[in-house]
Design a protein around this motif. Structure first.
Motif, short mmCIF file in Angstrom:
data_model
loop_
_atom_site.label_atom_id
_atom_site.label_comp_id
_atom_site.label_asym_id
_atom_site.label_seq_id
_atom_site.Cartn_x
_atom_site.Cartn_y
_atom_site.Cartn_z
N HIS A 179 12.27 -9.83 15.33
CA HIS A 179 12.45 -11.18 15.85
C HIS A 179 12.46 -11.07 17.36
O HIS A 179 13.38 -10.49 17.95
N CYS A 180 11.43 -11.60 18.00
CA CYS A 180 11.25 -11.46 19.44
C CYS A 180 11.43 -12.81 20.12
O CYS A 180 10.99 -13.83 19.58
N LYS A 181 12.06 -12.83 21.27
CA LYS A 181 12.28 -14.08 21.99
C LYS A 181 11.32 -14.18 23.17
O LYS A 181 11.26 -13.30 24.02
N HIS A 182 10.58 -15.25 23.18
CA HIS A 182 9.63 -15.57 24.25
C HIS A 182 10.30 -16.59 25.16
O HIS A 182 10.76 -17.64 24.70
N GLU A 183 10.38 -16.27 26.45
CA GLU A 183 11.00 -17.21 27.38
C GLU A 183 10.17 -18.49 27.42
O GLU A 183 9.00 -18.48 27.77
N GLY A 184 10.80 -19.59 27.05
CA GLY A 184 10.06 -20.84 26.91
C GLY A 184 9.39 -20.88 25.54
O GLY A 184 9.31 -19.89 24.82
N GLY A 185 8.92 -22.04 25.15
CA GLY A 185 8.27 -22.18 23.86
C GLY A 185 6.92 -21.50 23.80
O GLY A 185 6.28 -21.23 24.82
N ILE A 186 6.47 -21.20 22.58
CA ILE A 186 5.16 -20.57 22.36
C ILE A 186 4.20 -21.63 21.82
O ILE A 186 4.49 -22.32 20.85
N SER A 187 3.04 -21.72 22.46
CA SER A 187 2.04 -22.70 22.04
C SER A 187 0.89 -22.07 21.28
O SER A 187 0.25 -22.73 20.46
N LYS A 188 0.60 -20.78 21.55
CA LYS A 188 -0.54 -20.11 20.91
C LYS A 188 -0.20 -18.66 20.61
O LYS A 188 0.60 -18.03 21.31
N LEU A 189 -0.86 -18.13 19.56
CA LEU A 189 -0.65 -16.76 19.12
C LEU A 189 -1.99 -16.17 18.71
O LEU A 189 -2.79 -16.83 18.04
N LEU A 190 -2.24 -14.92 19.10
CA LEU A 190 -3.53 -14.29 18.80
C LEU A 190 -3.35 -12.78 18.70
O LEU A 190 -2.69 -12.17 19.55
N TRP A 191 -3.92 -12.18 17.64
CA TRP A 191 -3.92 -10.71 17.49
C TRP A 191 -5.17 -10.13 18.13
O TRP A 191 -6.24 -10.73 18.11
N ASN A 192 -5.04 -8.91 18.66
CA ASN A 192 -6.22 -8.15 19.07
C ASN A 192 -6.89 -7.61 17.81
O ASN A 192 -6.21 -7.02 16.96
N THR A 197 -8.88 -5.12 17.34
CA THR A 197 -9.14 -3.69 17.29
C THR A 197 -7.93 -2.82 17.63
O THR A 197 -7.99 -1.61 17.49
N LYS A 198 -6.86 -3.41 18.09
CA LYS A 198 -5.66 -2.66 18.47
C LYS A 198 -4.42 -3.44 18.05
O LYS A 198 -4.47 -4.65 17.91
N PRO A 199 -3.29 -2.76 17.88
CA PRO A 199 -2.10 -3.43 17.34
C PRO A 199 -1.32 -4.24 18.36
O PRO A 199 -0.10 -4.14 18.46
N PHE A 200 -2.02 -5.03 19.16
CA PHE A 200 -1.38 -5.91 20.14
C PHE A 200 -1.52 -7.36 19.68
O PHE A 200 -2.49 -7.72 19.01
N LEU A 201 -0.56 -8.17 20.09
CA LEU A 201 -0.72 -9.60 19.94
C LEU A 201 -0.33 -10.28 21.24
O LEU A 201 0.42 -9.73 22.05
N TYR A 202 -0.87 -11.47 21.42
CA TYR A 202 -0.72 -12.21 22.68
C TYR A 202 -0.15 -13.59 22.36
O TYR A 202 -0.59 -14.25 21.42
N THR A 203 0.83 -13.98 23.13
CA THR A 203 1.41 -15.31 22.97
C THR A 203 1.24 -16.11 24.26
O THR A 203 1.47 -15.59 25.35
#
Length: 406
Positions: free
Chosen positions: A329-342, A344-350
């Motif tokens: 359970h990770c906390k993002h400062e401010g709300g999250i509007s979008k989420l995307l996985w890479n 080819t690699k185990p990264f995700l972007y918010t």
């Protein structure tokens, strides 16, 4: 308008204009990652925002501005990753060269904000759709419009993965399907509730559609018949915000304004699990809590048996699919509007309401980077098929391109 064929200087690059809050930044997206799975104790670790992009870095961010007003949608061509689409509040869509940053085509003819853009799976065509219900298809090679149609207000579009077929969901609840470029049209009639999101399943024969009333439908695209209608006590209690399909072609995930996600078996329409995935701040008033609990996105990893969900309250949750339990359970400062996985690699972007983009390690739940640049909320994210380029757009009227070097 810039014409790259004439070798004109690109005047859309705005990456070093400090007075507008932009700067060229480098981002190390490949910090050391452990391939070990997290422990299997069943405990949930809570992560908080990690290091910022002030550290030494290895990837370059550029900022481009041409739209007048918010930029609502972005896409990268899946074949070569050389072209980008943006759609904006100014009723215009642009085709960009990602190599030069030049605009290749000004897609005119829309009557309202262009909220949906996308390339066909082979990058031969691209589509632009606006809030008034106008949808247009263009041929990439010739830059010519080859198809146009008008229906009720469009909420989403989706290209078929194998054929030049385009789907669109509308506010009257219907789902339209066009064969391109012939324009042969079919329509799946809804039940009166707005069609808010949709995805074509990997077999290419079925689609999953989410609705404003919280219901979910699995439909047969060949016969335009309803296979399963998930509603009532087993459906969501508020609008469905996103749909994603797992790589096995069986599991479907949905998210909702009601603060939950659902995992569904598409072969029998059974809801396998329902998870609460948002925890608004206790200090918020009741109206804010109701808004902040919205899950804006749910997405499966392309590499591991995990999924992630993101909420307006800033909750990023990484889920373990075999056990259907939280990993992190990770906390993002401010709300999250979008989420995307890479892919080819185990990264995700918010993408955040505060304009920041955070890079997370999906295996450890750790935040590796905080990318600054946008000074207003991130409205959309897109990533190239090879995982080397990330696009973001914002209500600040800009698009940013990140070159991800690993």
């Amino acid at each position: 308008m810039d014409n790259p064929e004439n070798g004109q200087q690109n005047d859309n690059y705005d990456g070093d204009i400090a007075e507008n809050g932009y700067q060229a930044i480098e981002v190390d997206d490949n910090a050391a990652i452990s391939d070990d799975d997290p422990d299997d104790t069943g405990s949930v670790e809570e992560r908080v925002t990690g290091p910022s992009d002030d550290e030494e870095v290895q990837a370059l961010s550029r900022c481009y501005r041409r739209h007048q007003g918010s930029v609502f949608s972005v896409a990268i061509d899946p074949t070569n990753g050389q072209f980008a689409l943006t759609g904006g509040e100014d009723d215009i869509a642009y085709l960009w060269s990602l190599e030069s940053g030049n605009i290749l085509l000004d897609c005119q003819g829309h009557k309202d904000s262009v909220t949906c853009v996308g390339f066909s799976s082979n990058s031969k065509y691209f589509a632009t759709a606006d809030m008034s219900g106008i949808i247009k298809v263009w041929e990439l090679e010739t830059k010519q419009e080859i198809f146009a149609a008008e229906c009720s207000d469009i909420e989403w579009i989706e290209w078929h993965s194998n054929y030049p077929v385009l789907l669109a969901g509308t506010t009257d609840g219907n789902t339209w399907m066009w064969q391109i470029p012939s324009g042969i049209c079919k329509m799946y009639q809804g039940h009166g509730s707005k069609s808010t999101c949709g995805k074509i399943l990997l077999d290419g024969n079925r689609a999953c559609i989410g609705y404003e009333d919280g219901s979910i439908k699995l439909i047969d695209l060949r016969t335009l018949s309803t296979l399963y209608h998930i509603s009532g006590a087993v459906g969501h209690s508020d609008a469905v915000t996103s749909v994603d399909i797992y790589s096995d072609g069986i599991l479907v995930a949905t998210s909702s304004l009601d603060g939950s996600i659902k995992i569904i078996n598409s072969t029998n329409g059974r809801v396998i699990a329902t998870h609460v995935a948002s925890w608004p701040d206790d200090t918020s008033n009741d109206s804010n809590k109701e808004a902040e609990k919205s899950i804006e996105a749910v997405s499966f990893s392309k590499l591991q048996a995990i999924a992630a969900s993101a909420s307006l309250s800033g909750d990023l949750v990484i889920w373990d699919l075999p056990t259907q339990r939280q990993r992190y359970h990770c906390k993002h400062e401010g709300g999250i509007s979008k989420l995307l996985w890479n892919p080819t690699k185990p990264f995700l972007y918010t993408g955040g309401l505060n304009g920041n983009i955070l890079v997370w390690n999906g295996l450890s739940g750790e935040c590796h980077k905080v990318w600054h640049g946008h000074y207003s909320e991130v409205l959309d994210l897109a990533i190239s098929r090879d995982g080397e380029r990330l696009l973001s757009c914002s209500s600040d009227g800009t698009m940013r391109l990140y070159s991800l070097q690993h």
